[in-house]
Design an enzyme around this catalytic site. Structure first.
Site, PDB file in Angstrom:
ATOM      1  N   THR A  36      42.811  85.478  40.110  1.00 24.26           N
ATOM      2  CA  THR A  36      43.766  85.135  38.662  1.00 24.26           C
ATOM      3  C   THR A  36      42.761  84.523  37.583  1.00 24.26           C
ATOM      4  O   THR A  36      43.040  84.790  36.260  1.00 24.26           O
ATOM      5  CB  THR A  36      44.703  83.977  39.162  1.00 24.26           C
ATOM      6  OG1 THR A  36      45.627  84.289  39.867  1.00 24.26           O
ATOM      7  CG2 THR A  36      45.474  83.149  37.737  1.00 24.26           C
TER       8      THR A  36
ATOM      9  N   GLU B  76      55.825  46.487  43.760  1.00 26.30           N
ATOM     10  CA  GLU B  76      56.646  45.289  44.077  1.00 26.30           C
ATOM     11  C   GLU B  76      55.957  44.292  42.999  1.00 26.30           C
ATOM     12  O   GLU B  76      56.455  43.254  42.684  1.00 26.30           O
ATOM     13  CB  GLU B  76      56.626  44.794  45.467  1.00 26.30           C
ATOM     14  CG  GLU B  76      57.474  45.740  46.283  1.00 26.30           C
ATOM     15  CD  GLU B  76      56.493  46.821  46.964  1.00 26.30           C
ATOM     16  OE1 GLU B  76      55.497  47.531  46.073  1.00 26.30           O
ATOM     17  OE2 GLU B  76      56.743  47.461  47.865  1.00 26.30           O
TER      18      GLU B  76
END
Lengths: 335, 335
Positions: B191, B47
């Site tokens: 991983t 804003e």
């Protein structure tokens, strides 16, 4: 042509080894005067049915038909003859007949002075009503659709073996509808032992009674358990004691089976996938995860990622809460 | 509001722990005179940025903003104050602020005589730009999107461990784009050992340079291999020696991480799925079949089909040749 396609679709599953062709006749003013579809084997072809309805109003008119009219004398006289006798001025067909025996209908008509056009809605017909039959006519093998229902992580059952129900009511209803449109449903002996399925088509969504049951085919060396549901009187059952997809397809082709629904299990699907004898995959993927339990496919003879069985997605859509994926073997991939 | 949403979307990934809000200012005649989005933490809210651009033309005008303006004094003064000072007549916001500290901005404005409306494009904002932040504001936990690429039979690698590439170039490019919009990328130690990924966002499809890298988070008890790519200088890396999803999310929330991309592997995804700490699943399904190799998810603590982790499909579409499925946890499913 859309009307002709719809007429053909309505008889899909009742015409093999003949194609489920649809035909409409317009009179010389372009008004619809006849509509027909292939009758069960030995019965009239679509053109003849539509011409009978049109009667004398066919003279000078147009026949719109999903497949090039046949020019050969099989169990019924050639359709080209019927069209010429009726005095049609124009014939529009979607796809050409790949069958060397029956082909050339367009040329016969042209030679007789009829205006012939082909190709209208050809892709829709190739992928739709006539897909299985065109495959059968081109390769001599029945068309195989592998249908499975799995979770998004590819499981067809949980760790404890439970699988009812992975997919939604909507997906299961759709599969029953599908069964009314094919010639044979195939499973492995393992599925018969584990799930004891009845493999029949039950009441359809439209509420229509199922008047015709597809052939039930069980593949595998083992005996079928006494009292197995596939041995009941609801439909005919064939047990093929082999593991070779080409032996299975040869036996089915010999019986005039054109369109086969392979419903598993993972081992039988793996044998067919490994032999590149799956022409289309229809996957119902439920937005669920199990993290354990058997996967949809086993032993497809693939050991490295570049050797994967690769298809092309034809359509993806929702079926109730599930994702429905239709994928086809790229042309030329089958050996 | 569509402009405000777009402005917020452009800063997604740069504002956490603050929300990526977008705002436009219209003058009293309805002409666009200012546009802004949340600056990085400590900087101005949307804003204030938009009002600065509008200047005196904001007086008597309308502020359109994706989130209810805050009424509290944090690192910056309340936006309600700025809006009142600028003399706005009307404020339209999409979603209300669920944060008890900051909420009530609408009431403050109304009490000061400003006309306040809420709900415009609320669903789009709830599902889109502000999804992760709203989840974080409501639960105190970062929002977790589990992204995976698998074959249609749910495999993330072949039997020999190869996984390059399961998904298409288009899908991989999209994931890189996605990485520029989130706060952290998370994988398991497995991983890192198996794939040694760098986990950075690389050049985007739009060709823009990537100016900001998400935090890399590795979860698991094991040590990271010396020389692992996640230990390079391309981005910051955090190693959390735990298996408990809530411990992981607590540590990330404490660092102001709002939006997390969980990229695997199957064990870490299983732990999060089992704990119902996956808020959204983004699956890239390649139309391929392997029939062997690891599945996308392992050990989710589900043993029977009725215990499956159930989501709701939000969107299904194509990404190049692959099927992209976005599914979300039904509201109320997380404990």
């Amino acid at each position: 042509m859309a009307l002709a396609v719809a007429a053909g679709e309505r008889v899909r599953g009742t015409t093999s080894p003949n194609p489920p062709v649809g035909c409409v006749i317009l009179d010389a003013d372009g008004e619809l005067v006849g509509e027909g579809a292939t009758r069960p084997p030995g019965g009239a072809h679509a053109e003849v049915v539509a011409l009978a309805q049109a009667g004398e109003r066919a003279r000078g008119g147009t026949a719109v038909v999903t497949l090039e009219p046949c020019a050969h004398h099989g169990r019924t006289p050639p359709c080209t003859r019927a069209l010429l006798d009726a005095g049609l001025a124009r014939v529009v067909h979607a796809v050409s007949d790949p069958n060397p025996q029956a082909a050339g209908g367009g040329d016969v008509l042209r030679a007789a002075g009829v205006h012939v056009e082909s190709g209208l809605l050809a892709e829709e017909v190739e992928r739709g009503t006539l897909r299985a039959w065109l495959h059968y006519a081109r390769t001599g093998r029945p068309h195989v659709t592998w249908k499975y229902a799995a979770t998004l992580d590819g499981r067809v059952a949980a760790a404890d073996g439970t699988s009812r129900w992975i997919s939604s009511e909507e997906s299961r209803a759709e599969v029953h509808e599908l069964r009314t449109k094919i010639d044979a449903i195939m499973v492995g002996t393992g599925t018969v032992r584990t799930d004891d399925p009845s493999l029949t088509a039950r009441a359809t969504r439209s509420g229509q009674d199922v008047t015709r049951q597809p052939l039930r085919v069980v593949v595998g060396m083992g005996d079928l358990p006494r009292g197995a549901r596939v041995l009941d009187d609801e439909a005919e059952t064939m047990h093929l004691r082999t593991h070779d997809p080409d032996v299975v397809l040869g036996a089915l082709a010999a019986r005039g089976v054109v369109d086969v629904l392979l419903e598993g299990g993972p081992t039988l699907a793996g044998a067919f996938a490994g032999a590149r004898r799956i022409d289309r995959v229809l996957a119902y993927l439920a937005p669920k995860f199990l993290g354990d339990g058997p996967s949809a496919l086993r032993d497809a003879g693939v050991s490295t990622v570049t050797g994967a069985v690769a298809l092309v997605v034809e359509q993806v859509s929702m079926c109730g809460p599930d994702v429905r994926v239709s994928a086809v073997m790229p042309s030329g991939a089958a050996r």
